[in-house]
Motif scaffolding. Structure first.
Motif, short mmCIF file in Angstrom:
data_model
loop_
_atom_site.label_atom_id
_atom_site.label_comp_id
_atom_site.label_asym_id
_atom_site.label_seq_id
_atom_site.Cartn_x
_atom_site.Cartn_y
_atom_site.Cartn_z
N VAL A 60 -23.16 49.71 -71.29
CA VAL A 60 -24.13 50.55 -72.00
C VAL A 60 -23.72 52.00 -71.74
O VAL A 60 -23.61 52.44 -70.59
CB VAL A 60 -25.56 50.28 -71.45
N GLY A 61 -23.46 52.74 -72.84
CA GLY A 61 -22.99 54.13 -72.70
C GLY A 61 -24.05 55.09 -72.22
O GLY A 61 -25.20 54.69 -71.96
N ASP A 62 -23.69 56.37 -72.13
CA ASP A 62 -24.64 57.39 -71.66
C ASP A 62 -25.73 57.65 -72.70
O ASP A 62 -25.49 57.56 -73.90
CB ASP A 62 -23.88 58.71 -71.42
N GLY A 63 -26.91 57.96 -72.21
CA GLY A 63 -28.00 58.40 -73.09
C GLY A 63 -28.53 57.34 -74.04
O GLY A 63 -29.11 57.64 -75.07
N VAL A 64 -28.32 56.08 -73.70
CA VAL A 64 -28.77 54.99 -74.59
C VAL A 64 -30.25 54.69 -74.34
O VAL A 64 -30.72 54.74 -73.21
CB VAL A 64 -27.91 53.72 -74.36
N ARG A 65 -30.98 54.35 -75.39
CA ARG A 65 -32.37 53.92 -75.28
C ARG A 65 -32.46 52.46 -75.72
O ARG A 65 -32.06 52.14 -76.86
CB ARG A 65 -33.23 54.81 -76.20
N LEU A 66 -32.94 51.59 -74.85
CA LEU A 66 -33.13 50.16 -75.20
C LEU A 66 -34.58 49.78 -74.96
O LEU A 66 -35.12 50.07 -73.89
CB LEU A 66 -32.24 49.26 -74.32
N VAL A 67 -35.20 49.11 -75.92
CA VAL A 67 -36.59 48.68 -75.81
C VAL A 67 -36.72 47.24 -76.30
O VAL A 67 -36.22 46.92 -77.38
CB VAL A 67 -37.52 49.56 -76.70
N ARG A 68 -37.38 46.38 -75.53
CA ARG A 68 -37.64 44.98 -75.94
C ARG A 68 -36.41 44.34 -76.61
O ARG A 68 -36.48 43.84 -77.75
CB ARG A 68 -38.85 44.92 -76.88
N THR A 69 -35.30 44.37 -75.91
CA THR A 69 -34.04 43.93 -76.50
C THR A 69 -33.25 43.11 -75.49
O THR A 69 -33.31 43.37 -74.29
CB THR A 69 -33.24 45.18 -76.94
N THR A 70 -32.53 42.12 -75.99
CA THR A 70 -31.60 41.36 -75.15
C THR A 70 -30.17 41.68 -75.58
O THR A 70 -29.85 41.60 -76.77
CB THR A 70 -31.86 39.85 -75.27
N LEU A 71 -29.33 42.04 -74.61
CA LEU A 71 -27.89 42.16 -74.87
C LEU A 71 -27.26 40.92 -74.25
O LEU A 71 -27.32 40.72 -73.04
CB LEU A 71 -27.29 43.40 -74.19
N LEU A 72 -26.64 40.08 -75.07
CA LEU A 72 -25.98 38.89 -74.54
C LEU A 72 -24.62 39.28 -73.95
O LEU A 72 -24.13 40.39 -74.19
CB LEU A 72 -25.87 37.83 -75.63
N ALA A 73 -24.04 38.37 -73.17
CA ALA A 73 -22.84 38.69 -72.39
C ALA A 73 -21.78 39.46 -73.17
O ALA A 73 -21.47 39.12 -74.31
CB ALA A 73 -22.23 37.39 -71.86
#
Ligand code: GDD
Ligand code: MG
Length: 358
Positions: A278-291
């Motif tokens: 995950v890069g700098d300054g990223v916003r993640l909400v209610r999310t799944t990142l799979l492998a």
């Protein structure tokens, strides 16, 4: 004790993820769905789990061979030549399953805190032939509805009622005594329509109300809301396993080897899988990142599932239920709402209303 997990079906409601692997192997909160169940069964002393499969048995067998050693539990597959429904697979696997003791049966797409020991105790206490877990839902029409008395004795079991019967539903988790084998013929047949209603009529079917959360995670929307519930349960049971620090908000699960950039805001209700970057300054909400998924700097992703090894470009903005299959590329600065993207596709133009990219 033994257990059987019903792993049939093609998982079409969880596409495009199930285009890459069978539904039971899709990771829910960083663990294959079926592993949550197998680990919980192993924890109460189940020594053998039979997976009733009618699709891609080799992929499942290969994956579970490794897990079986780790968990010290025997895992076998029982392959059907034709889909046998939800009762037929029990008859197909009878010789594996029937050791004269009660056995567990689970739908593969349900998750909860699996109160298996309490089920064993309750089953003994009532002398039931079958014990089901029940839970309360807002819309019971998609489920099996159960009516029962104060002792938990089920009077009526109605699968997918058209009219309102009640709001307590079959959670898809059973403990059954071997007598049930005599009720099932070797043909495609439904346990909910052909077996449970008869057992209820004979006063042999009991239920226990499920403490805590329950979710059917067989489609992307329920997968996401189920993730929220599961993470809240992890917060209660094992808070140290959740991420903490100034980048994180609410309940967030991050695989140990994932890399998170500087100045991110991640959460609530986010899962970051192994090998993700995950890069700098990223916003993640209610999310799944799979492998292996990668999210470029300053991207915003909410209410979405990002498939294995997919790439979200810098300053991209994904929201409103996007589901990216495996190895999808979203180019930098692209805006997408409600997009379902099939594996190996690249998206370079904005998607302004929900659509499927094939
Ligand atoms: N082996 C095998 N063979 N498994 C099957 C087959 C088959 O032919 N057909 C379905 N299954 C498996 C599915 O993979 C799933 O794990 C389980 O049986 C139930 O099938 P679903 O298709 O998911 O049923 P549902 O969600 O509409 O309803 C069921 O689950 C609800 C809870 O989520 C019922 O059990 C309802 O009564 C229940 O409320
Ligand atoms: Mg289901």
């Amino acid at each position: 004790m033994k257990g059987l997990i019903l792993v049939g079906g093609f998982g079409t409601r969880l596409r495009p993820l199930t285009l890459s692997k069978p539904k039971p192997l899709v990771e829910f909160c960083n663990k294959a769905m079926v592993l949550h169940q197998i680990e919980a069964l192993a924890a109460v002393g189940v020594s053998e789990v039979v997976l009733a499969v009618n699709y891609q048995p080799h992929i499942i067998e290969e994956f579970l061979a490794k897990e079986s050693d780790k968990l010290g539990i025997k895992i076998t597959t029982s392959l059907e030549d034709e889909p046998m429904g939800t009762a037929g697979p029990l008859k197909v696997a009878e010789k594996h399953l029937n050791d004269g003791e009660p056995f567990f049966v689970l739908n593969s797409d349900v998750t909860c805190d699996f109160p298996f020991q309490a089920m064993i105790d309750f089953h003994k206490k009532t002398g039931a032939e079958g014990t089901l877990l029940v839970t309360k839902v807002d819309d019971p029409t998609k489920f099996g509805v159960v009516l029962y008395d104060d002792a938990g004795k089920i009077d009526q079991f109605v699968e997918k009622p058209q009219e309102f019967v009640g709001d307590r539903i079959n959670a898809g988790i059973y403990l059954l005594s071997p007598g049930v084998f005599d009720r099932i013929e070797l043909r495609p047949t439904s346990i909910e329509k052909e077996v449970f209603p008869v057992m209820a009529k004979e006063s042999k079917l009991f239920c226990m109300e499920l403490p805590g959360f329950w979710a059917d995670v067989g489609n992307p929307t329920d997968f996401r809301s189920g993730t929220t519930l599961k993470l809240a349960s992890v917060r209660d049971a094992a808070p140290d396993t959740l991420a903490s620090g100034e980048s994180f908000e609410g309940n967030v699960l991050v695989a140990p080897d994932a890399v998170i950039g500087k100045g991110c805001r991640i959460g609530p209700d986010v899962v970051v899988g192994p090998g993700c970057v995950v890069g700098d300054g990223v916003r993640l909400v209610r999310t799944t990142l799979l492998a292996g998924a990668r999210v470029g700097s300053c991207a915003y992703v909410s209410d979405s599932i990002i498939g294995w090894a997919s790439k979200v470009g810098e300053w991209a903005r994904l929201s409103n239920g996007c589901v990216l299959g495996e190895d999808v590329t979203i180019k930098s600065e692209v805006y997408a709402t409600g997009a379902t993207v099939l594996p190996h596709k690249s998206v370079s133009a904005d998607i302004l209303s929900p659509k499927i990219v094939i």
